[in-house]
Motif scaffolding. Structure first.
Motif, PDB file in Angstrom:
ATOM      1  N   GLU A   1     -21.383 -20.516 -18.739  1.00 33.84           N
ATOM      2  CA  GLU A   1     -22.640 -21.158 -18.143  1.00 33.84           C
ATOM      3  C   GLU A   1     -22.327 -22.236 -17.071  1.00 33.84           C
ATOM      4  O   GLU A   1     -22.857 -22.389 -16.221  1.00 33.84           O
ATOM      5  N   THR A   2     -21.519 -23.063 -17.330  1.00 34.88           N
ATOM      6  CA  THR A   2     -20.947 -24.080 -16.617  1.00 34.88           C
ATOM      7  C   THR A   2     -20.357 -23.308 -15.365  1.00 34.88           C
ATOM      8  O   THR A   2     -20.698 -23.978 -14.287  1.00 34.88           O
TER       9      THR A   2
ATOM     10  N   ARG B   1     -20.789 -22.481  -9.484  1.00 34.23           N
ATOM     11  CA  ARG B   1     -21.011 -21.487  -8.243  1.00 34.23           C
ATOM     12  C   ARG B   1     -22.244 -21.624  -7.547  1.00 34.23           C
ATOM     13  O   ARG B   1     -22.214 -21.304  -6.429  1.00 34.23           O
ATOM     14  N   GLN B   2     -23.468 -22.069  -8.007  1.00 35.81           N
ATOM     15  CA  GLN B   2     -24.408 -22.316  -7.319  1.00 35.81           C
ATOM     16  C   GLN B   2     -24.433 -23.632  -6.491  1.00 35.81           C
ATOM     17  O   GLN B   2     -25.496 -23.774  -5.584  1.00 35.81           O
ATOM     18  N   SER B   3     -23.571 -24.192  -6.807  1.00 34.69           N
ATOM     19  CA  SER B   3     -23.533 -25.764  -5.875  1.00 34.69           C
ATOM     20  C   SER B   3     -22.285 -25.754  -4.888  1.00 34.69           C
ATOM     21  O   SER B   3     -21.133 -25.477  -5.366  1.00 34.69           O
ATOM     22  N   TRP B   4     -22.660 -25.636  -3.858  1.00 30.02           N
ATOM     23  CA  TRP B   4     -21.762 -25.670  -2.421  1.00 30.02           C
ATOM     24  C   TRP B   4     -20.839 -27.020  -2.539  1.00 30.02           C
ATOM     25  O   TRP B   4     -19.637 -27.115  -2.581  1.00 30.02           O
TER      26      TRP B   4
ATOM     27  N   ILE C   1     -16.675 -27.102  -3.362  1.00 30.67           N
ATOM     28  CA  ILE C   1     -15.923 -27.897  -2.239  1.00 30.67           C
ATOM     29  C   ILE C   1     -15.076 -28.930  -3.361  1.00 30.67           C
ATOM     30  O   ILE C   1     -13.953 -28.981  -3.032  1.00 30.67           O
ATOM     31  N   GLY C   2     -15.936 -29.493  -3.969  1.00 24.28           N
ATOM     32  CA  GLY C   2     -14.861 -30.555  -4.963  1.00 24.28           C
ATOM     33  C   GLY C   2     -13.845 -30.116  -5.542  1.00 24.28           C
ATOM     34  O   GLY C   2     -12.792 -30.367  -5.690  1.00 24.28           O
TER      35      GLY C   2
ATOM     36  N   ASN D   1     -15.514 -36.642  -6.734  1.00 23.11           N
ATOM     37  CA  ASN D   1     -17.078 -37.122  -6.786  1.00 23.11           C
ATOM     38  C   ASN D   1     -17.772 -35.971  -6.690  1.00 23.11           C
ATOM     39  O   ASN D   1     -18.984 -36.099  -7.192  1.00 23.11           O
ATOM     40  N   LEU D   2     -17.488 -35.087  -5.653  1.00 23.35           N
ATOM     41  CA  LEU D   2     -18.343 -33.869  -5.317  1.00 23.35           C
ATOM     42  C   LEU D   2     -18.474 -33.104  -6.903  1.00 23.35           C
ATOM     43  O   LEU D   2     -19.471 -32.523  -7.108  1.00 23.35           O
ATOM     44  N   PHE D   3     -17.352 -32.855  -7.290  1.00 21.93           N
ATOM     45  CA  PHE D   3     -17.112 -31.980  -8.545  1.00 21.93           C
ATOM     46  C   PHE D   3     -17.888 -32.733  -9.698  1.00 21.93           C
ATOM     47  O   PHE D   3     -18.667 -31.824 -10.492  1.00 21.93           O
TER      48      PHE D   3
END
Length: 283
Positions: free
Chosen positions: A22-23, A28-31, A35-36, A279-281
Motif C-alpha cells: 500500500e505504501t 508511485r502516485q507522488s512524483w 524523485i526523492g 525531504n521529498l521522500f
C-alpha cells in the motif's frame, strides 16, 4: 447457483494487501516522492560503487593541473592541489552516508523506545525525564557535537554514537507525543487487563502504531544529521584528510570561491541533491 457462489465469496477470507504494498502504491502516485526515492537510491549506489567507477584517483595530486576549469577530462575542474573534483565528489559521500545512516538508526531506536515508554508510563517519571530532555534541546546542537567530538576524537564510531545520542532527543518528544494518542485506546487497556508486561505492551501494542511517525521523523532527522556532519567537516572536525568529504572539500576550496567557484560546485551539488531527495521522500 449464482446465489450459492455469492454466499461462498462472502464467507471466504478477504485478502488484504500488505502495508508495504500500500505504501508503494501511494508513493508511485507522488512524483515528488518518486524523485526523492530515486535521488536517495542514486546516492547510495554512488557511495557503494564510486571507488570502482571514478575516472581519476580522488587522492592523486598533480601540480601541473592545479585549479583547472571544468572540461571533458575534469567535469568539475580541479582543486588547488590538482585533484579531480568530480572523482572526489562521487567518493565524498561514503563516510557521510555511513555515519549518518547508522546514527539515524541509533537515534530512532533509543529515542523512539524511550519516548514510547515515557508516554505509556506517564506520571512523575515522564515529567522529570521530559524536563531533562527540554533542557538538553535548549542547548545548540552544533555546540554539543563540537564539545563531545573535541573530547572523544573524530573516529567514525565516535561520530556515529555522538550523532545517535544527540539527535535522539527529538525522537523522544515525537514518539512520546504519538504514544499519548494511543495509551487510552481499547487495545492498550485490554492488554493491561490481561496482565501483559510493560515491555510487551510497548513493543507489540504501541510501537507498531507509532512506527509510521517515527519513520517520517527518522527521514527528517537523517537530513539534519547530514547537515550536521557536513558542518563539522567544514569546521575541521569531520573525516581525517585526505579522505574526500563534501563539507571538508567546500571548506578547503572556499578561499578561491570568488575566482574559481567550480571547485565547490561538485560537493555542494551532491550534498544538496541528497538532502532534497530525503525531504521529498519524507514528505
Amino acid at each position: 447457483m449464482i446465489e450459492i457462489m455469492q454466499a461462498v465469496e462472502q464467507l471466504s477470507p478477504v485478502r488484504r494487501r500488505s502495508p508495504l504494498a500500500e505504501t508503494w502504491d501511494n508513493l508511485r502516485q507522488s512524483w515528488g516522492g518518486m524523485i526523492g526515492l530515486s535521488l536517495i537510491i542514486l546516492h547510495i549506489l554512488l557511495a557503494l560503487l564510486s571507488p570502482f567507477i571514478v575516472p581519476h584517483d580522488p587522492l592523486a595530486m598533480d601540480a601541473q593541473i592545479r585549479n583547472e576549469a571544468p572540461s571533458t577530462e575534469h567535469v568539475f575542474g580541479t582543486d588547488k592541489l590538482g585533484r579531480d573534483m568530480f572523482s572526489r565528489s562521487l567518493v565524498g559521500g561514503r563516510v557521510a552516508l555511513l555515519i549518518t545512516m547508522l546514527g539515524t538508526a541509533l537515534a530512532m531506536t533509543w529515542g523512539g523506545l524511550t519516548g514510547i515508554l515515557l508516554g505509556f508510563l506517564g506520571g512523575k517519571t515522564d515529567e522529570y525525564v521530559m524536563r531533562i530532555v527540554d533542557a538538553l534541546l535548549a542547548i545548540p546542537w552544533l555546540l554539543v557535537l563540537l564539545l563531545i567530538i573535541s573530547i572523544l576524537g573524530t573516529k567514525p564510531w565516535v561520530q556515529t554514537l555522538t550523532f545517535g545520542f544527540t539527535y535522539g532527543y527529538t525522537a523522544i518528544r515525537v514518539a512520546r507525543a504519538a504514544t499519548l494518542d494511543y495509551v487510552t485506546h481499547e487495545f492498550v487497556l485490554a492488554a493491561r487487563a490481561r496482565g501483559e508486561s510493560k515491555r510487551t505492551i510497548v513493543l507489540r501494542e504501541l510501537l507498531p502504531n507509532v512506527l509510521d511517525v517515527l519513520l517520517v521523523d527518522g527521514a527528517m532527522t537523517w537530513s539534519w544529521m547530514l547537515l550536521g556532519f557536513s558542518s563539522l567537516s567544514f569546521l575541521g572536525f569531520g573525516v581525517t584528510p585526505p579522505t574526500p568529504d563534501w563539507g571538508f572539500m567546500i571548506a578547503k576550496n572556499r578561499e578561491i570561491l570568488a575566482i574559481q567557484p567550480w571547485a565547490v560546485f561538485g560537493p555542494a551539488i551532491m550534498l544538496s541533491t541528497l538532502i532534497v531527495g530525503i525531504n521529498l521522500f519524507s514528505d
